[in-house]
Design a protein around this motif. Structure first.
Motif, PDB file in Angstrom:
ATOM      1  N   MET A 131       0.819  -1.215   0.000  1.00 31.68           N
ATOM      2  CA  MET A 131       0.000   0.000   0.000  1.00 31.68           C
ATOM      3  C   MET A 131       0.860   1.275   0.000  1.00 31.68           C
ATOM      4  O   MET A 131       0.490   2.296   0.557  1.00 31.68           O
ATOM      5  N   GLU A 132       1.987   1.213  -0.646  1.00 27.35           N
ATOM      6  CA  GLU A 132       2.960   2.302  -0.568  1.00 27.35           C
ATOM      7  C   GLU A 132       2.471   3.636  -1.120  1.00 27.35           C
ATOM      8  O   GLU A 132       2.841   4.694  -0.620  1.00 27.35           O
ATOM      9  N   SER A 133       1.604   3.622  -2.125  1.00 26.02           N
ATOM     10  CA  SER A 133       1.132   4.885  -2.690  1.00 26.02           C
ATOM     11  C   SER A 133       0.314   5.690  -1.686  1.00 26.02           C
ATOM     12  O   SER A 133       0.137   6.890  -1.839  1.00 26.02           O
ATOM     13  N   MET A 134      -0.162   5.018  -0.635  1.00 27.78           N
ATOM     14  CA  MET A 134      -0.994   5.711   0.342  1.00 27.78           C
ATOM     15  C   MET A 134      -0.190   6.636   1.251  1.00 27.78           C
ATOM     16  O   MET A 134      -0.739   7.318   2.103  1.00 27.78           O
ATOM     17  N   ALA A 135       1.111   6.697   1.052  1.00 29.94           N
ATOM     18  CA  ALA A 135       1.907   7.697   1.745  1.00 29.94           C
ATOM     19  C   ALA A 135       1.519   9.093   1.272  1.00 29.94           C
ATOM     20  O   ALA A 135       1.640  10.067   2.004  1.00 29.94           O
ATOM     21  N   PHE A 136       1.008   9.162   0.022  1.00 29.14           N
ATOM     22  CA  PHE A 136       0.642  10.466  -0.549  1.00 29.14           C
ATOM     23  C   PHE A 136      -0.747  10.483  -1.178  1.00 29.14           C
ATOM     24  O   PHE A 136      -1.179  11.494  -1.703  1.00 29.14           O
ATOM     25  N   SER A 137      -1.459   9.364  -1.131  1.00 29.99           N
ATOM     26  CA  SER A 137      -2.796   9.278  -1.718  1.00 29.99           C
ATOM     27  C   SER A 137      -3.756   8.653  -0.719  1.00 29.99           C
ATOM     28  O   SER A 137      -3.413   7.665  -0.065  1.00 29.99           O
ATOM     29  N   VAL A 138      -4.950   9.196  -0.616  1.00 33.73           N
ATOM     30  CA  VAL A 138      -5.934   8.673   0.328  1.00 33.73           C
ATOM     31  C   VAL A 138      -6.507   7.333  -0.134  1.00 33.73           C
ATOM     32  O   VAL A 138      -7.079   6.590   0.663  1.00 33.73           O
ATOM     33  N   CYS A 139      -6.338   6.999  -1.408  1.00 30.16           N
ATOM     34  CA  CYS A 139      -6.861   5.746  -1.954  1.00 30.16           C
ATOM     35  C   CYS A 139      -5.733   4.856  -2.451  1.00 30.16           C
ATOM     36  O   CYS A 139      -4.802   5.336  -3.100  1.00 30.16           O
ATOM     37  N   PRO A 140      -5.825   3.559  -2.197  1.00 33.11           N
ATOM     38  CA  PRO A 140      -4.831   2.646  -2.759  1.00 33.11           C
ATOM     39  C   PRO A 140      -5.133   2.408  -4.234  1.00 33.11           C
ATOM     40  O   PRO A 140      -6.249   2.643  -4.699  1.00 33.11           O
ATOM     41  N   SER A 141      -4.145   1.927  -4.946  1.00 35.96           N
ATOM     42  CA  SER A 141      -4.388   1.529  -6.329  1.00 35.96           C
ATOM     43  C   SER A 141      -5.032   0.138  -6.341  1.00 35.96           C
ATOM     44  O   SER A 141      -4.938  -0.612  -5.363  1.00 35.96           O
ATOM     45  N   LEU A 142      -5.671  -0.180  -7.440  1.00 34.13           N
ATOM     46  CA  LEU A 142      -6.238  -1.521  -7.599  1.00 34.13           C
ATOM     47  C   LEU A 142      -5.142  -2.572  -7.474  1.00 34.13           C
ATOM     48  O   LEU A 142      -5.337  -3.625  -6.857  1.00 34.13           O
ATOM     49  N   ALA A 143      -3.977  -2.295  -8.031  1.00 37.10           N
ATOM     50  CA  ALA A 143      -2.856  -3.242  -7.946  1.00 37.10           C
ATOM     51  C   ALA A 143      -2.443  -3.476  -6.492  1.00 37.10           C
ATOM     52  O   ALA A 143      -2.128  -4.611  -6.110  1.00 37.10           O
ATOM     53  N   GLU A 144      -2.461  -2.436  -5.680  1.00 35.86           N
ATOM     54  CA  GLU A 144      -2.090  -2.592  -4.270  1.00 35.86           C
ATOM     55  C   GLU A 144      -3.122  -3.415  -3.507  1.00 35.86           C
ATOM     56  O   GLU A 144      -2.765  -4.290  -2.711  1.00 35.86           O
ATOM     57  N   VAL A 145      -4.393  -3.159  -3.754  1.00 36.11           N
ATOM     58  CA  VAL A 145      -5.442  -3.945  -3.103  1.00 36.11           C
ATOM     59  C   VAL A 145      -5.344  -5.404  -3.546  1.00 36.11           C
ATOM     60  O   VAL A 145      -5.442  -6.324  -2.732  1.00 36.11           O
ATOM     61  N   SER A 146      -5.115  -5.611  -4.832  1.00 36.31           N
ATOM     62  CA  SER A 146      -4.964  -6.963  -5.367  1.00 36.31           C
ATOM     63  C   SER A 146      -3.745  -7.658  -4.760  1.00 36.31           C
ATOM     64  O   SER A 146      -3.798  -8.842  -4.408  1.00 36.31           O
ATOM     65  N   ASP A 147      -2.660  -6.943  -4.609  1.00 39.27           N
ATOM     66  CA  ASP A 147      -1.436  -7.479  -4.013  1.00 39.27           C
ATOM     67  C   ASP A 147      -1.697  -7.964  -2.588  1.00 39.27           C
ATOM     68  O   ASP A 147      -1.332  -9.084  -2.221  1.00 39.27           O
ATOM     69  N   VAL A 148      -2.349  -7.139  -1.801  1.00 41.91           N
ATOM     70  CA  VAL A 148      -2.661  -7.503  -0.415  1.00 41.91           C
ATOM     71  C   VAL A 148      -3.604  -8.706  -0.379  1.00 41.91           C
ATOM     72  O   VAL A 148      -3.361  -9.682   0.338  1.00 41.91           O
ATOM     73  N   ALA A 149      -4.673  -8.651  -1.151  1.00 39.99           N
ATOM     74  CA  ALA A 149      -5.642  -9.754  -1.156  1.00 39.99           C
ATOM     75  C   ALA A 149      -4.989 -11.060  -1.605  1.00 39.99           C
ATOM     76  O   ALA A 149      -5.234 -12.110  -1.000  1.00 39.99           O
ATOM     77  N   ASN A 150      -4.165 -11.008  -2.634  1.00 39.29           N
ATOM     78  CA  ASN A 150      -3.512 -12.230  -3.104  1.00 39.29           C
ATOM     79  C   ASN A 150      -2.536 -12.786  -2.082  1.00 39.29           C
ATOM     80  O   ASN A 150      -2.423 -14.009  -1.936  1.00 39.29           O
ATOM     81  N   ALA A 151      -1.838 -11.930  -1.356  1.00 41.08           N
ATOM     82  CA  ALA A 151      -0.953 -12.415  -0.295  1.00 41.08           C
ATOM     83  C   ALA A 151      -1.759 -13.157   0.769  1.00 41.08           C
ATOM     84  O   ALA A 151      -1.361 -14.223   1.238  1.00 41.08           O
ATOM     85  N   VAL A 152      -2.912 -12.604   1.131  1.00 40.24           N
ATOM     86  CA  VAL A 152      -3.783 -13.253   2.115  1.00 40.24           C
ATOM     87  C   VAL A 152      -4.317 -14.572   1.559  1.00 40.24           C
ATOM     88  O   VAL A 152      -4.299 -15.597   2.241  1.00 40.24           O
ATOM     89  N   GLU A 210      -4.176   6.481   8.748  1.00 39.78           N
ATOM     90  CA  GLU A 210      -5.398   5.772   9.127  1.00 39.78           C
ATOM     91  C   GLU A 210      -6.071   5.164   7.904  1.00 39.78           C
ATOM     92  O   GLU A 210      -6.557   4.030   7.955  1.00 39.78           O
ATOM     93  N   ALA A 211      -6.095   5.892   6.796  1.00 38.82           N
ATOM     94  CA  ALA A 211      -6.686   5.376   5.560  1.00 38.82           C
ATOM     95  C   ALA A 211      -5.897   4.168   5.055  1.00 38.82           C
ATOM     96  O   ALA A 211      -6.474   3.212   4.542  1.00 38.82           O
ATOM     97  N   ALA A 212      -4.573   4.207   5.216  1.00 41.71           N
ATOM     98  CA  ALA A 212      -3.730   3.085   4.773  1.00 41.71           C
ATOM     99  C   ALA A 212      -4.045   1.824   5.561  1.00 41.71           C
ATOM    100  O   ALA A 212      -4.211   0.738   4.994  1.00 41.71           O
ATOM    101  N   VAL A 213      -4.139   1.970   6.868  1.00 42.01           N
ATOM    102  CA  VAL A 213      -4.451   0.816   7.715  1.00 42.01           C
ATOM    103  C   VAL A 213      -5.852   0.295   7.402  1.00 42.01           C
ATOM    104  O   VAL A 213      -6.060  -0.920   7.283  1.00 42.01           O
ATOM    105  N   LEU A 214      -6.815   1.189   7.246  1.00 45.03           N
ATOM    106  CA  LEU A 214      -8.187   0.783   6.933  1.00 45.03           C
ATOM    107  C   LEU A 214      -8.260   0.070   5.581  1.00 45.03           C
ATOM    108  O   LEU A 214      -8.891  -0.987   5.468  1.00 45.03           O
ATOM    109  N   ALA A 215      -7.606   0.612   4.562  1.00 45.24           N
ATOM    110  CA  ALA A 215      -7.635  -0.010   3.234  1.00 45.24           C
ATOM    111  C   ALA A 215      -6.988  -1.385   3.261  1.00 45.24           C
ATOM    112  O   ALA A 215      -7.504  -2.344   2.672  1.00 45.24           O
ATOM    113  N   CYS A 216      -5.875  -1.508   3.956  1.00 48.51           N
ATOM    114  CA  CYS A 216      -5.199  -2.806   4.062  1.00 48.51           C
ATOM    115  C   CYS A 216      -6.080  -3.794   4.810  1.00 48.51           C
ATOM    116  O   CYS A 216      -6.243  -4.943   4.401  1.00 48.51           O
TER     117      CYS A 216
END
Length: 150
Positions: A61-82, A102-108
């Motif tokens: 979720m690295e882009s969330m350091a500067f963006s309130v929303c994750p990218s689809l690729a980041e969400v997919s990356d996290v979900a696939n790891a799980v 807070e948004a980063a933790v919530l999105a993850c």
């Protein structure tokens, strides 16, 4: 595990350890990116087979350091790891201490919870029935990011 040497000696490291942390950024410095993905999947699989916890680190979720929303690729990356069986994910300091921690933790967390629910078909079927069923349930009514229109 962050080097080729770590991968080459993985079985001995796994046997001697209580758990494994995968540093994807370290591995990516020493091997092609597409092989880093395969190494991550293989490490998770072996850890699961041995009953040892595995943690995925680097660029989560690295882009969330500067963006309130994750990218689809980041969400997919996290979900696939799980879905692959990882036990934990580490948000990098840039994300957790960035503009939207807070948004980063919530999105993850949301990506993890959705993936975990999908792993248990009965739980997923129940959740779908509670929110309207099947594909309509997957589409949902809620938004991933504040201010995003459905």
């Amino acid at each position: 595990i962050e080097t080729r040497a770590g991968l080459k000696n993985f079985e001995a490291i796994l046997k001697a350890s209580d758990g494994i942390l995968v540093s994807r950024s370290g591995l990516a410095l020493e091997m092609p990116l597409e092989r880093t993905v395969l190494a991550q999947k293989a490490i998770i699989s072996r850890c699961n087979a041995m009953g040892k916890p595995v943690i995925i680190s680097s660029q989560v979720m690295e882009s969330m350091a500067f963006s309130v929303c994750p990218s689809l690729a980041e969400v997919s990356d996290v979900a696939n790891a799980v879905l692959d069986g990882t036990d934990s994910l580490v948000l990098p300091a840039a994300t957790s201490q960035g503009a939207f921690p807070e948004a980063a933790v919530l999105a993850c967390s949301r990506a993890c919870c959705e993936a975990e629910a999908a792993m248990d078909q009965e739980a997923a079927a129940w959740a779908a029935s509670q929110r309207g069923g099947a594909l309509g349930e997957i589409a949902g009514e809620d938004n991933m990011c504040p201010g995003e229109e459905v």
